[in-house]
Every structure is written in structure tokens, then in C-alpha cells.
Design a protein around this motif. Structure first.
Motif, PDB file in Angstrom:
ATOM      1  N   GLY A   1       0.815  -1.209   0.000  1.00 49.46           N
ATOM      2  CA  GLY A   1       0.000   0.000   0.000  1.00 49.46           C
ATOM      3  C   GLY A   1       0.852   1.264   0.000  1.00 49.46           C
ATOM      4  O   GLY A   1       0.569   2.216  -0.733  1.00 49.46           O
ATOM      5  N   PHE A   2       1.920   1.276   0.800  1.00 50.79           N
ATOM      6  CA  PHE A   2       2.816   2.422   0.814  1.00 50.79           C
ATOM      7  C   PHE A   2       3.499   2.590  -0.538  1.00 50.79           C
ATOM      8  O   PHE A   2       3.696   3.712  -1.019  1.00 50.79           O
ATOM      9  CB  PHE A   2       3.881   2.262   1.905  1.00 50.79           C
ATOM     10  N   ALA A   3       3.879   1.467  -1.158  1.00 50.30           N
ATOM     11  CA  ALA A   3       4.551   1.536  -2.462  1.00 50.30           C
ATOM     12  C   ALA A   3       3.630   2.141  -3.520  1.00 50.30           C
ATOM     13  O   ALA A   3       4.074   2.925  -4.368  1.00 50.30           O
ATOM     14  CB  ALA A   3       4.999   0.131  -2.883  1.00 50.30           C
ATOM     15  N   ARG A   4       2.347   1.778  -3.476  1.00 51.32           N
ATOM     16  CA  ARG A   4       1.396   2.319  -4.461  1.00 51.32           C
ATOM     17  C   ARG A   4       1.214   3.815  -4.305  1.00 51.32           C
ATOM     18  O   ARG A   4       1.164   4.558  -5.285  1.00 51.32           O
ATOM     19  CB  ARG A   4       0.043   1.606  -4.339  1.00 51.32           C
ATOM     20  N   THR A   5       1.112   4.268  -3.067  1.00 48.18           N
ATOM     21  CA  THR A   5       0.842   5.695  -2.832  1.00 48.18           C
ATOM     22  C   THR A   5       2.066   6.565  -3.077  1.00 48.18           C
ATOM     23  O   THR A   5       1.929   7.767  -3.320  1.00 48.18           O
ATOM     24  CB  THR A   5       0.339   5.919  -1.399  1.00 48.18           C
TER      25      THR A   5
END
Length: 257
Positions: free
Chosen positions: A251-255
Motif C-alpha cells: 500500500g505504501f509503495a502504491r501511494t
């Protein structure tokens, strides 16, 4: 800006009232949730004040709350363990810990840490007004956002460490999640990420509880019958925590992309 300057002390006052209420509930000694609720109030106070650590009056009050949090931590661990033993029908082991709990409650109520926090809470509103009138809070939104971004970056970096420490990750997850609760408009987290933080915290908390219980079982012989079940439960919690952390990392990588 003025709205946030006014809202912070209102929030502190609400927490102060809960701390007083929890103290009175602890004095009754029949309220099983009083200590838990006190620790929630301390957590909320620290989450509110930690992004304002560069403001001396906020850092001082946050440190008082942290000191009381450290004092109540082992007592809460014992309370959770005693409740588990009761649920499992291990009455002898549960009853043998009841006097320790009662003694712990009394020591908490008479502690310098509790008295100092309550005194600091009484003095804090006037101190906050003085700081606000001096102009030190002109960049309050910017100050909070910067601190919260640092918390997020610190967690994201820790998640990418292949040798990550679950204890440290648990603390970083809690810190970011509770900051999001304290300052919803200022935390740049999606609803999905907030849910992932909650899931990771829950799994890591379950793992941490069983890890602590297994350590106690090494020196408390009456806990030995629980060891096989605790070992299995801790392994399951580790797996759940790893899955939750993987989802959070993704999730952090996507954002950030």
C-alpha cells in the motif's frame, strides 16, 4: 489556523476528564476496564502531543503521559494474562495473581507519575494560551504535517528492512495509526491504508502478548500447561502479522509511486 489552536486544548480537556474518571473507577476496584481505558486516554494524549514535541509545553506533558504509560504497562499485561487464565478455567493460576493486581492498582493510584500528570494537565491550558499568544504556533499545521510525514517515512523504511524487528514495527505502526486518529485532516493516508494499519497492529499485538506470556512461563511454573497452545498461537500470529505487513508495504509503495 485558529481553529486548530482552539481545538487542541479542547481535546486535551476531554482526555483530562477521562483520566480523572478512570482514576475514580480504579479506586472502586471492581471495574475490569478502568486500567485499559486509562491507557487508551494516555495513548490519545501522547498521539495528540507528539507531533508538537518542538513546543516545550507539549513535550513536557507528553513525557508525563509517557511516564505513566510505562508504569501501567506491566500492570496491564498482568491484567490481560489474569483474564485469559480465568477464561481458560485455570482458576488457581488466575486467583494467585489477583493480589498482585490489587496491589498494583493501589500503587498506581498512589504513584508520583499519576499525581504529576494530573497536576501538569491542570497547568497546561494556561501554558498553551501563553505559547499561542507569543506567536509560536503560527505554523501549527505545517509543524504537524512535517512530523506525521516523518512518522510515515520511518515506518515505510522499517517495512523494507529484511531484518525488521517486530517489536519496533509494532510501535511504529501504533504511532502512525494513532496520529491519524488524532489529526484526521492532516494525515495523508487513505481509508484502505488506515485499515491496513489497524490489521497490522492487531496481529502484532496478538503476537506480542503470546511472546510475553511465553517469557513469563519460563519463570512462572504454573503457566507451563499453557506453553504448547501459546507457541502455536504465536506462530499463527506471526504469519498473520507478516501478511498484514506485506499488505501495508504494498500500500505504501502504491501511494508513493
Amino acid at each position: 489556523m485558529q481553529g486548530l489552536i482552539d481545538e487542541v486544548p479542547r481535546h486535551v480537556l476531554r482526555i483530562q476528564m477521562r483520566v480523572y474518571a478512570c482514576r475514580e473507577r480504579l479506586r472502586v476496584t471492581t471495574d475490569d476496564e478502568a486500567l485499559h481505558d486509562l491507557r487508551i486516554a494516555l495513548r490519545q494524549l501522547r498521539s495528540l502531543l507528539r507531533p508538537l514535541a518542538s513546543v516545550a509545553v507539549c513535550d513536557d506533558l507528553q513525557q508525563r503521559a509517557a511516564e505513566l504509560g510505562r508504569l501501567t504497562g506491566p500492570l496491564r499485561d498482568l491484567e490481560v494474562l489474569q483474564g485469559y487464565l480465568q477464561q481458560q478455567g485455570l482458576d488457581g493460576a488466575a486467583q494467585s495473581r489477583q493480589p498482585l493486581l490489587q496491589q498494583g492498582y493501589l500503587q498506581l493510584l498512589d504513584s508520583a507519575q499519576l499525581a504529576q500528570l494530573l497536576s501538569a494537565l491542570d497547568d497546561w491550558p494556561q501554558q498553551w494560551r501563553q505559547v499561542a499568544s507569543s506567536g509560536q504556533l503560527r505554523d501549527l499545521h505545517k509543524l504537524i504535517r512535517q512530523r506525521l510525514r516523518k512518522d510515515r517515512k520511518r515506518l515505510a523504511q522499517a517495512l523494507l528492512d529484511p531484518a525488521h524487528d517486530r517489536h519496533r514495527l509494532r510501535l511504529l505502526v501504533k504511532r502512525l495509526r494513532y496520529a491519524a486518529e488524532a489529526y484526521p485532516p492532516l494525515v495523508e493516508l487513505s481509508g484502505r491504508t488506515r485499515m491496513q494499519l489497524k490489521q497490522a497492529q492487531s496481529a502484532l499485538g496478538d503476537w506480542h502478548d503470546h511472546w510475553q506470556w511465553l517469557l513469563r512461563a519460563e519463570v512462572e511454573a504454573d503457566l507451563q500447561p499453557c506453553v504448547p497452545a501459546w507457541q502455536a498461537a504465536m506462530q499463527g500470529a506471526e504469519q498473520q502479522a507478516d501478511l498484514a505487513l506485506q499488505a501495508l508495504t504494498a500500500g505504501f509503495a502504491r501511494t508513493s509511486s
